[in-house]
Motif scaffolding. Structure first.
Motif, PDB file in Angstrom:
ATOM      1  N   ALA A 144     -11.562  -5.360  -5.339  1.00 37.93           N
ATOM      2  CA  ALA A 144     -10.434  -5.797  -6.159  1.00 37.93           C
ATOM      3  C   ALA A 144      -9.115  -5.266  -5.591  1.00 37.93           C
ATOM      4  O   ALA A 144      -8.114  -5.989  -5.534  1.00 37.93           O
ATOM      5  CB  ALA A 144     -10.630  -5.323  -7.600  1.00 37.93           C
ATOM      6  N   LYS A 145      -9.114  -4.010  -5.174  1.00 38.26           N
ATOM      7  CA  LYS A 145      -7.917  -3.437  -4.575  1.00 38.26           C
ATOM      8  C   LYS A 145      -7.555  -4.168  -3.276  1.00 38.26           C
ATOM      9  O   LYS A 145      -6.380  -4.431  -3.006  1.00 38.26           O
ATOM     10  CB  LYS A 145      -8.115  -1.952  -4.297  1.00 38.26           C
ATOM     11  CG  LYS A 145      -8.143  -1.089  -5.558  1.00 38.26           C
ATOM     12  CD  LYS A 145      -8.310   0.372  -5.193  1.00 38.26           C
ATOM     13  CE  LYS A 145      -8.295   1.257  -6.447  1.00 38.26           C
ATOM     14  NZ  LYS A 145      -8.467   2.697  -6.110  1.00 38.26           N
ATOM     15  N   ALA A 146      -8.594  -4.482  -2.478  1.00 40.00           N
ATOM     16  CA  ALA A 146      -8.343  -5.196  -1.226  1.00 40.00           C
ATOM     17  C   ALA A 146      -7.777  -6.584  -1.493  1.00 40.00           C
ATOM     18  O   ALA A 146      -6.843  -7.020  -0.821  1.00 40.00           O
ATOM     19  CB  ALA A 146      -9.643  -5.299  -0.418  1.00 40.00           C
ATOM     20  N   ARG A 147      -8.335  -7.261  -2.513  1.00 37.73           N
ATOM     21  CA  ARG A 147      -7.810  -8.580  -2.855  1.00 37.73           C
ATOM     22  C   ARG A 147      -6.374  -8.486  -3.345  1.00 37.73           C
ATOM     23  O   ARG A 147      -5.511  -9.308  -2.987  1.00 37.73           O
ATOM     24  CB  ARG A 147      -8.682  -9.232  -3.929  1.00 37.73           C
ATOM     25  CG  ARG A 147     -10.011  -9.765  -3.407  1.00 37.73           C
ATOM     26  CD  ARG A 147     -10.648 -10.692  -4.429  1.00 37.73           C
ATOM     27  NE  ARG A 147     -10.909 -10.015  -5.684  1.00 37.73           N
ATOM     28  CZ  ARG A 147     -12.015  -9.356  -5.980  1.00 37.73           C
ATOM     29  NH1 ARG A 147     -12.987  -9.302  -5.079  1.00 37.73           N
ATOM     30  NH2 ARG A 147     -12.179  -8.780  -7.145  1.00 37.73           N
ATOM     31  N   ALA A 148      -6.104  -7.496  -4.205  1.00 33.01           N
ATOM     32  CA  ALA A 148      -4.745  -7.317  -4.717  1.00 33.01           C
ATOM     33  C   ALA A 148      -3.770  -7.025  -3.580  1.00 33.01           C
ATOM     34  O   ALA A 148      -2.657  -7.555  -3.548  1.00 33.01           O
ATOM     35  CB  ALA A 148      -4.718  -6.187  -5.747  1.00 33.01           C
ATOM     36  N   LYS A 149      -4.215  -6.208  -2.623  1.00 31.79           N
ATOM     37  CA  LYS A 149      -3.354  -5.888  -1.482  1.00 31.79           C
ATOM     38  C   LYS A 149      -3.096  -7.134  -0.642  1.00 31.79           C
ATOM     39  O   LYS A 149      -1.967  -7.384  -0.205  1.00 31.79           O
ATOM     40  CB  LYS A 149      -4.013  -4.798  -0.641  1.00 31.79           C
ATOM     41  CG  LYS A 149      -3.169  -4.342   0.536  1.00 31.79           C
ATOM     42  CD  LYS A 149      -3.857  -3.222   1.303  1.00 31.79           C
ATOM     43  CE  LYS A 149      -2.999  -2.780   2.494  1.00 31.79           C
ATOM     44  NZ  LYS A 149      -3.666  -1.684   3.253  1.00 31.79           N
ATOM     45  N   ALA A 165      -0.748  -9.411  -2.509  1.00 33.88           N
ATOM     46  CA  ALA A 165       0.616  -8.892  -2.446  1.00 33.88           C
ATOM     47  C   ALA A 165       1.232  -9.149  -1.076  1.00 33.88           C
ATOM     48  O   ALA A 165       2.407  -9.521  -0.953  1.00 33.88           O
ATOM     49  CB  ALA A 165       0.613  -7.388  -2.765  1.00 33.88           C
ATOM     50  N   GLU A 166       0.427  -8.965  -0.023  1.00 39.44           N
ATOM     51  CA  GLU A 166       0.924  -9.203   1.326  1.00 39.44           C
ATOM     52  C   GLU A 166       1.231 -10.686   1.532  1.00 39.44           C
ATOM     53  O   GLU A 166       2.248 -11.041   2.143  1.00 39.44           O
ATOM     54  CB  GLU A 166      -0.114  -8.730   2.352  1.00 39.44           C
ATOM     55  CG  GLU A 166       0.303  -8.908   3.799  1.00 39.44           C
ATOM     56  CD  GLU A 166       1.493  -8.061   4.197  1.00 39.44           C
ATOM     57  OE1 GLU A 166       2.066  -8.318   5.275  1.00 39.44           O
ATOM     58  OE2 GLU A 166       1.856  -7.140   3.431  1.00 39.44           O
ATOM     59  N   ALA A 167       0.329 -11.541   1.015  1.00 32.30           N
ATOM     60  CA  ALA A 167       0.567 -12.982   1.135  1.00 32.30           C
ATOM     61  C   ALA A 167       1.826 -13.390   0.373  1.00 32.30           C
ATOM     62  O   ALA A 167       2.624 -14.209   0.851  1.00 32.30           O
ATOM     63  CB  ALA A 167      -0.643 -13.752   0.610  1.00 32.30           C
ATOM     64  N   LYS A 168       2.013 -12.799  -0.803  1.00 34.79           N
ATOM     65  CA  LYS A 168       3.212 -13.097  -1.595  1.00 34.79           C
ATOM     66  C   LYS A 168       4.463 -12.636  -0.863  1.00 34.79           C
ATOM     67  O   LYS A 168       5.477 -13.344  -0.828  1.00 34.79           O
ATOM     68  CB  LYS A 168       3.115 -12.417  -2.954  1.00 34.79           C
ATOM     69  CG  LYS A 168       4.294 -12.701  -3.874  1.00 34.79           C
ATOM     70  CD  LYS A 168       4.119 -12.023  -5.214  1.00 34.79           C
ATOM     71  CE  LYS A 168       5.328 -12.299  -6.120  1.00 34.79           C
ATOM     72  NZ  LYS A 168       5.183 -11.606  -7.430  1.00 34.79           N
ATOM     73  N   ARG A 169       4.382 -11.435  -0.259  1.00 39.02           N
ATOM     74  CA  ARG A 169       5.534 -10.909   0.476  1.00 39.02           C
ATOM     75  C   ARG A 169       5.881 -11.821   1.652  1.00 39.02           C
ATOM     76  O   ARG A 169       7.058 -12.145   1.883  1.00 39.02           O
ATOM     77  CB  ARG A 169       5.232  -9.499   0.990  1.00 39.02           C
ATOM     78  CG  ARG A 169       6.405  -8.829   1.674  1.00 39.02           C
ATOM     79  CD  ARG A 169       5.975  -7.556   2.375  1.00 39.02           C
ATOM     80  NE  ARG A 169       5.092  -7.840   3.483  1.00 39.02           N
ATOM     81  CZ  ARG A 169       5.505  -8.280   4.669  1.00 39.02           C
ATOM     82  NH1 ARG A 169       6.798  -8.472   4.888  1.00 39.02           N
ATOM     83  NH2 ARG A 169       4.644  -8.502   5.638  1.00 39.02           N
ATOM     84  N   LYS A 170       4.851 -12.271   2.370  1.00 40.28           N
ATOM     85  CA  LYS A 170       5.093 -13.146   3.509  1.00 40.28           C
ATOM     86  C   LYS A 170       5.666 -14.488   3.054  1.00 40.28           C
ATOM     87  O   LYS A 170       6.556 -15.045   3.704  1.00 40.28           O
ATOM     88  CB  LYS A 170       3.802 -13.352   4.290  1.00 40.28           C
ATOM     89  CG  LYS A 170       3.336 -12.119   5.054  1.00 40.28           C
ATOM     90  CD  LYS A 170       2.073 -12.402   5.839  1.00 40.28           C
ATOM     91  CE  LYS A 170       1.640 -11.178   6.637  1.00 40.28           C
ATOM     92  NZ  LYS A 170       0.392 -11.433   7.412  1.00 40.28           N
ATOM     93  N   ALA A 171       5.124 -15.011   1.925  1.00 44.45           N
ATOM     94  CA  ALA A 171       5.628 -16.288   1.413  1.00 44.45           C
ATOM     95  C   ALA A 171       7.089 -16.164   0.996  1.00 44.45           C
ATOM     96  O   ALA A 171       7.913 -17.053   1.265  1.00 44.45           O
ATOM     97  CB  ALA A 171       4.780 -16.748   0.234  1.00 44.45           C
TER      98      ALA A 171
END
Length: 268
Positions: free
Chosen positions: A96-101, A104-110
């Motif tokens: 779950a933490k890995a998915r959340a990370k 978050a990274e995908a959102k930051r890149k988007a």
């Protein structure tokens, strides 16, 4: 001589009486536990067998041992299940933490891509605006030159044409060929109603014989902005636009207006 049986306390006990006493004594010893130490081996063995068999102690010990093993096995199994559940929970939490990370990274890149796209769009818009402001236009859209530069004749006091004439019906829109500032707007003698602009590159353009003017001195204009309407005021034989390119705002500093427009990308 005849014998007589003694009577009273000195009387010897009978055989039956002695046998009863022995049995009673043995019973008493068995009750107190003394028989184990003073009786014969055979009697002691019989007593032990009787005691163990009648109390069930061996069976109770065996049952207790089996139950304890079962409880220990059950506790071990439960602990194993608890360990497996804890590992599964830890694994799920890590995933779950890995998915959340990752999210978050995908959102930051988007967001970074969206920001970059907005900035690129803004840069493109500014570039387009600069290009529009810096672009040059014909003073009368779609018009053609009817009288060329330096044409000779009695119509001009200097003996030659100081500009070019563009075909324009009376009331046609006259626009600034490029961005600039109005330095003259009013009556210009032979030019009739005329406007002179100081262009962004430091040159000057002049628009004569106007029927009306829509700008005033000191006003900034953009490339292609309407500044007046064509007419036949001043020394004119009919509606048209007289256009000049100059190095100064004064008469006599003229240069070839067609070459000037072509140098700024206008097809004439």
């Amino acid at each position: 001589m005849a014998f007589t049986r003694a009577t009273g306390k000195h009387r010897a006990p009978s055989r039956l009486t002695r046998r009863s006493a022995q049995v009673a004594g043995i019973a008493a010893l068995a009750t107190t536990g003394v028989i184990g130490g003073v009786s014969s081996p055979a009697l002691a063995a019989d007593s032990e067998a009787l005691t163990a068999g009648s109390t069930g102690l061996t069976q109770a010990v065996a049952i207790d041992s089996t139950l304890a093993d079962q409880i220990a096995a059950q506790a071990k199994a439960q602990q194993h299940q608890a360990d497996l559940a804890a590992k599964a929970e830890a694994k799920a939490e890590a995933e779950a933490k890995a998915r959340a990370k990752a999210e978050a990274e995908a959102k930051r890149k988007a967001e970074a891509r969206a920001k970059e796209a907005r900035e690129a769009e803004a840069r493109a818009a500014r570039a387009a605006e600069r290009a529009r402001l810096n672009a040059f236009h014909l003073p009368v859209a779609g018009s053609q030159v009817t009288t060329g530069y330096k044409s000779g004749g009695a119509l001009w006091s200097s003996g030659s044409h100081s500009g070019v004439d563009f075909r324009a019906a009376s009331g046609s829109s006259v626009v600034a060929v490029g961005a600039g500032t109005v330095v003259e707007a009013g009556w210009g003698g032979a030019y009739g109603n005329n406007i002179v602009l100081r262009m962004a590159d430091g040159t000057y353009t002049q628009y004569g014989h106007l029927s009306s003017m829509g700008v005033s001195v000191g006003q900034s204009v953009t490339s292609g902005q309407q500044i007046g309407l064509s007419g036949s005021t001043g020394n004119s034989t009919g509606p048209h636009l007289h256009f000049e390119a100059r190095t100064t705002p004064e008469y006599g500093s003229d240069m070839d207006p067609v070459a000037y427009l072509r140098a700024h990308g206008v097809q004439v």
